[in-house]
Structure formats: structure tokens, C-alpha cells
Write a protein that holds these residues in place. Structure first.
Motif, PDB file in Angstrom:
ATOM      1  N   ALA A 455      86.398 -55.333 -53.285  1.00  0.00           N
ATOM      2  CA  ALA A 455      85.762 -54.280 -52.500  1.00  0.00           C
ATOM      3  C   ALA A 455      85.956 -54.533 -51.021  1.00  0.00           C
ATOM      4  O   ALA A 455      86.319 -55.630 -50.576  1.00  0.00           O
ATOM      5  CB  ALA A 455      84.271 -54.216 -52.825  1.00  0.00           C
ATOM      6  N   THR A 460      81.104 -51.235 -48.217  1.00  0.00           N
ATOM      7  CA  THR A 460      80.173 -51.311 -49.354  1.00  0.00           C
ATOM      8  C   THR A 460      78.770 -51.669 -48.863  1.00  0.00           C
ATOM      9  O   THR A 460      77.773 -51.102 -49.332  1.00  0.00           O
ATOM     10  CB  THR A 460      80.672 -52.343 -50.374  1.00  0.00           C
ATOM     11  N   TYR A 491      82.216 -53.671 -64.743  1.00  0.00           N
ATOM     12  CA  TYR A 491      81.702 -53.173 -63.465  1.00  0.00           C
ATOM     13  C   TYR A 491      80.508 -54.010 -63.013  1.00  0.00           C
ATOM     14  O   TYR A 491      79.785 -54.603 -63.820  1.00  0.00           O
ATOM     15  CB  TYR A 491      81.267 -51.703 -63.587  1.00  0.00           C
ATOM     16  N   ILE A 537      82.864 -45.171 -51.785  1.00  0.00           N
ATOM     17  CA  ILE A 537      82.860 -45.779 -53.119  1.00  0.00           C
ATOM     18  C   ILE A 537      84.035 -45.268 -53.962  1.00  0.00           C
ATOM     19  O   ILE A 537      84.729 -46.051 -54.626  1.00  0.00           O
ATOM     20  CB  ILE A 537      81.527 -45.510 -53.830  1.00  0.00           C
ATOM     21  N   GLN A 540      87.329 -46.765 -53.274  1.00  0.00           N
ATOM     22  CA  GLN A 540      87.513 -48.106 -53.834  1.00  0.00           C
ATOM     23  C   GLN A 540      87.618 -48.092 -55.361  1.00  0.00           C
ATOM     24  O   GLN A 540      87.632 -49.140 -55.994  1.00  0.00           O
ATOM     25  CB  GLN A 540      86.334 -49.003 -53.417  1.00  0.00           C
ATOM     26  N   GLY A 542      85.394 -46.678 -57.472  1.00  0.00           N
ATOM     27  CA  GLY A 542      84.101 -46.774 -58.131  1.00  0.00           C
ATOM     28  C   GLY A 542      83.464 -45.418 -58.386  1.00  0.00           C
ATOM     29  O   GLY A 542      84.067 -44.368 -58.142  1.00  0.00           O
ATOM     30  N   LEU A 560      81.353 -50.792 -58.973  1.00  0.00           N
ATOM     31  CA  LEU A 560      82.671 -51.209 -58.519  1.00  0.00           C
ATOM     32  C   LEU A 560      83.284 -52.123 -59.562  1.00  0.00           C
ATOM     33  O   LEU A 560      82.579 -52.897 -60.223  1.00  0.00           O
ATOM     34  CB  LEU A 560      82.583 -51.931 -57.166  1.00  0.00           C
TER      35      LEU A 560
END
Length: 562
Positions: A455, A460, A491, A537, A540, A542, A560
């Protein structure tokens, strides 16, 4: 009067029956005639011959002196007298009787016996000639019977054979015509007619059939006109649409395509409409992209050396359990250009405003410095308010810059291995002061032995910080806010739970939209924080979501990949 099919069959059967009766009647007639003639010969002639032979035998016995022979002769003579059938036989029998009586009375001269012998021969000769004549007559009758019966048989055979060949066609020919007519009607040849001049059942049926065909032809013509009218109107409506539109039925056959779609695909109408989608997709890359991709994001097409942006929408149409669909391709180039201009404008304005805001912040710090002079309490309060407003403006500008970077596709991510607990600790430490001001307790729940995640640590942390800031903002004084981080499948899940008033179900799908604020919220804000969080998010790889019930608070979460 017209004959019905039933009567025709009845008369035809009766005709054959009459032929059979005539043939049988002729045979019976001549057989009976021959039988009668044979019986007459037997009764009239053969019996007379038998009597004469008996009398010839007994006359010799009488002449020899046998008394019993006279009685036998007399009996045979009596029978002969009652069986006279031929011309001249009566006279000979009478002479025979006269001479026999003389012998009975005692006159036994040879002349009487001679006469009796002559008369017996005469009777025999008459009956023999009669038998020969009747035999010739019977033979003639038999020949006549054979000729007549043979002629009748040949005639009736020819008539019956002709009847057998022609009569069935009276029944089958109309049926064959009806069969052919039904096939023509089933092939939608409503101009076909049946021509039967007879006024029987088939004639009436033909009239009804022709009337039905005429009505079908009329309805076909009227329906075809109506369909053509509706088709023309539909095509006019479809072509009037500004967006490119392509219709497909449940079998993926292309039903229509307006001029905008044809221009976009660079194809002719006859090469598109009526074809299977798979066939067209094999020849046209853009069409293949439209039917085989379910993306809803804008895509770029270069037309006439100019970049154009489009978005695809698929409209499903349910008609009597049949699934059809319409693909609509909207040109959003003008909106995209406006959006780019807006993004550039926001980025430029935000960047330009940061300089005077930074300068004003520096000036406020100088005013707070006692070396510049002492300030009254009122002046200090004003400076504090100016600093708060300045910080709020800087925060708004920062959010606008982040948003413009996302929209412009210039979002820079620094992906690396990060400990999830460090992200939580950084976010919590940034909001501790705000939490203390409202006497809110932040509770942290973290799983054991959490793996590292891939990440951007700063972004984040910014998202989790935004969740915490909102949770503190919408929580009542003295309450608590819980943060949690734990592993689920592949995750790491980050969550922030508050105990505020919650968010209604109808607003939850829009909570991450730009500039959206829940109605009835009195807190100040731009409505950009959650939208930017969603972009960070998802950039990335997610997911982000919210769970909330009115009166129960809200839980904001994101995940994530490990």
C-alpha cells in the motif's frame, strides 16, 4: 339439383350393385331355363321310352301266354296315356289301346300283336326325335347363355374398370387440391384459390376456403401496410436519436442500427442489420468491443484525427419472456473536455490560492509574536478564528488538489510493504487532539501477527484519518470510537466505528459520491473527503464500503491486498 358427395358415393355403389344383379340375373335365368328343359325331357320323353320298353317286354310275354304280363302291360299303357307330350303320340297310343283291348278280349291274332309292336316303335321314334330336338334346343340355349353372359361380363368388366379408374378421382381430386391449397396458405401464398365448379360439399368447402384466403390476403395486406408504417416510424425515431443505438434480439440477431451507429462503426446498414452479432464482431473490432465488454467507464475512439470519448449503456428489454437489448453509445467528448477544463481550473486555482494563504498564515504567526506588540484578548480571539479559517481553507485546497490529481490520472502512488498497525497508529495520533476536545475515547482493536500489506502508506493513512475525523465529528461528547484491523482471506480490513445517529439506507449508495452530503447534516464540509478516499483505495486495488443503521452509528471500512 346438385349431387352431394354422399349421394355420389351412394349412386356409385348402387350402380356397381345393379351391374352385379344383372350379371347374376342373366346367369340365373339361363341356368333355370336349362334346368326346366332338362326336366321336361326327363318327364315327357324318357318316361315314355321307359313305358314303351316295358310294354315291348310284356307283349312278348302276353303272346307266350303269361296272364300276369297283361296286367303289367295295361299299367304301363295307362301311364303312357297320361304322359302324351309329342305330336302324333296320342294317335299312336289310341291305336295301341284299341289293339290291346282286342287281345284282352281274346282276339289274339298275330295281326294285333304286329300292330301293337308297330305303334310302340312309333311312340319310341316320336320320343327319340323329341329328345334329339330338345337336346338341340338345350345346346342352343346353352350357347346363347354363354354368349350373352360372356358379353355381359365383358361389358360390365369394362364399365366397372372405367368406374374404378374414374370414380375415386371424384373424391380424391378435390382432396388433393385442398392439400395443395393448404400448403400454399401455410407458405403465406394468400393469392392461391381452389376452382371447383360442383355444388357438392367440396364445392361449398372450396368457396369457404377461397373466402378465408381472400380475408387472409386482405389482413396480410393491411397488416403489412401497418407494419411498414410502424417500421418507417420506428426507423425515423431511431435515426432521430443523437446517440448511436444498436438493437439485438434474444438470438443476438441485429434488429436495427441508426445512422450514428453506422457512422461510428463505419459500416453499411445492409452489412449490419439482420446479421448475427458474432459474424459482425469477427469483422469489426469496435462492434466486438461493444458486445463483449460490460465496462461502464468512458473509452476513447479516434474519429477524423480527433479524440472522442464515449460511454456505453445496455438497456435490457423483456417482451413475452424474450430477452432483447439495445446498446446505446453516448458521445461524452464535450463533457469530458469540460471535466478536463474543470480539473485544470481547480488544480490551477488551488495551487495559486495556496501561496496567499501561506503568506496570510505567516502574517498571523507574526501577529501572535509578542515582539510585534501586545494584543488584547479580543484581538487574540480574532487571530485564532482567522487561523482556523486559514487551516480550513488549506484543507479544502488540499482535497481539491487530490481530487484533480485523481481526475487527471496523475495520482502518484508509492506502493511498498507496510505494517497495518503503523497506519492505524499514525491515523489515531493525528486525531487525538480533536478526540480529547470532545472527550471521545478511541479504542483500538488489532489482530495478532498481521502480515504486511502492499500500500501507499501516506494515502492509506490519510483515508483512515478521514474516517476517524468524520467519526469524531458525528459522535456525541463522551462517547467512543473503535478502530479495528484484522486479516480476512487475502485482505487486511481496516474499520472505524462510531456511535452517532447513523446513515439512512437510501443515502448509503451515494455516500462516496463527490460533493454529496447527507441531508440534515449541520456539520460543515466539502463532501470530497469520502470521494477522494474511495479513489485512493480503489487505485491501490482495494474496496471501500459503509455499514450503518439509524440510531446505531456507522462503520466505515476498506480492504487492501496482502
Amino acid at each position: 339439383m346438385a349431387l352431394t358427395v354422399k349421394k355420389k358415393i351412394w349412386y356409385g355403389t348402387l350402380f356397381l350393385f345393379i351391374l352385379l344383379i344383372l350379371t347374376g340375373g342373366a346367369g340365373i335365368y339361363y341356368t333355370a331355363k336349362l334346368k326346366i328343359e332338362a326336366k321336361n325331357v326327363l318327364k315327357a320323353n324318357y318316361e315314355s321310352l321307359s313305358y314303351c320298353h316295358t310294354m315291348q317286354q310284356q307283349i312278348n310275354n302276353i303272346e307266350a301266354g303269361y296272364s300276369k304280363a297283361t296286367k303289367i302291360f295295361d299299367t304301363a299303357l295307362q301311364k303312357q296315356e297320361s304322359n302324351i307330350t309329342e305330336p302324333g303320340e296320342k294317335e299312336a297310343t289310341s291305336v295301341l289301346r284299341s289293339n290291346f283291348n282286342k287281345i284282352k278280349n281274346g282276339d289274339t291274332i298275330k295281326q294285333n300283336f304286329k300292330i301293337i309292336q308297330e305303334q310302340l316303335q312309333q311312340i319310341l321314334l316320336l320320343n327319340m326325335n323329341a329328345i334329339h330336338h330338345k337336346n338341340d334346343m338345350a345346346q342352343k340355349t346353352a350357347d346363347e347363355a354363354f354368349t350373352i353372359i360372356s358379353a355381359l361380363a365383358i361389358l360390365f368388366f369394362l364399365i366397372g374398370f372405367s368406374f374404378l379408374l374414374n370414380f375415386p378421382s371424384i373424391i380424391t381430386k378435390p382432396i388433393l387440391e385442398f392439400t395443395e391449397a393448404i400448403k400454399e396458405i401455410s407458405n403465406k401464398n394468400y393469392t392461391h384459390r381452389i376452382h371447383i365448379d360442383n355444388k357438392d360439399e367440396f364445392g361449398k368447402l372450396a368457396d369457404s376456403f377461397n373466402e378465408m384466403a381472400a380475408r387472409l390476403q386482405y389482413f396480410e395486406s393491411s397488416n403489412l401496410y401497418q407494419l411498414m408504417f410502424e417500421k418507417s416510424r420506428a426507423e425515423a425515431v431511431i435515426n432521430s436519436l443523437k446517440d448511436a443505438s444498436i438493437g439485438l434480439d434474444k438470438n443476438n440477431i441485429i434488429l436495427f442500427s441508426n445512422q450514428q451507429a453506422l457512422q461510428l462503426l463505419n459500416m453499411r446498414n445492409e452489412d449490419l442489420v439482420g446479421k448475427k452479432a458474432s459474424e459482425v464482431a469477427a469483422k469489426n473490432d469496435l462492434f466486438n468491443f461493444l458486445i463483449n465488454n460490460s465496462i461502464s467507464t468512458p473509452f476513447k475512439i479516434v474519429l477524423q484525427n480527433h479524440e472522442n470519448y464515449f460511454i456505453k449503456e445496455t438497456v435490457d428489454i423483456n417482451q413475452n419472456e424474450a430477452q432483447s437489448k439495445v446498446i446505446v453509445v453516448k458521445n461524452i467528448t464535450s463533457f469530458k473536455e469540460l471535466d478536463v477544463a474543470k480539473t485544470n481550473f481547480i488544480a490551477t486555482i488551488s495551487h495559486e490560492l495556496k501561496t496567499p494563504l501561506a503568506a496570510s498564515d505567516f502574517s498571523l504567526k507574526l501577529l501572535e509574536d509578542e515582539r510585534t506588540g501586545n494584543l488584547s484578548n479580543g484581538q487574540k480571539e480574532l487571530i485564532k478564528n482567522l487561523k482556523d479559517d486559514n487551516l480550513r481553507m488549506l484543507k479544502i485546497l488540499s482535497e481539491l488538489l487530490n481530487m484533480s490529481q485523481v481526475e487527471a490520472g496523475r495520482l502518484q502512488l508509492d506502493i511498498k510493504q507496510v505494517d497495518p498497525k503503523i497506519i492505524v497508529e499514525s491515523a489515531v495520533s493525528a486525531v487525538e487532539t480533536n478526540a480529547k476536545e470532545k472527550n471521545i475515547t478511541i479504542k483500538n482493536y488489532a489482530g495478532e501477527n498481521l502480515p504486511l500489506i502492499n500500500a501507499d502508506e501516506d494515502k492509506t493513512t490519510w483515508v483512515l484519518n478521514n474516517f476517524l475525523t468524520n467519526a469524531i465529528k458525528y459522535s456525541s461528547d463522551g462517547s467512543s470510537v473503535e478502530t479495528s484491523v484484522y486479516k480476512k482471506d487475502n485482505y487486511i480490513i481496516f474499520s472505524v466505528k462510531d456511535h452517532g445517529k447513523g446513515i439512512a439506507k437510501e443515502y448509503q449508495p451515494k455516500i462516496f459520491d463527490r460533493y454529496f452530503k447527507v441531508p440534515g447534516t449541520n456539520e460543515k464540509g466539502t463532501g470530497l473527503g469520502l470521494a477522494i478516499s474511495k479513489d485512493f483505495i480503489e487505485a491501490q486495488g482495494g474496496n471501500i464500503w459503509v455499514e450503518s443503521e439509524l440510531g446505531q452509528g456507522s462503520t466505515f471500512s476498506f480492504s487492501l491486498l496482502i
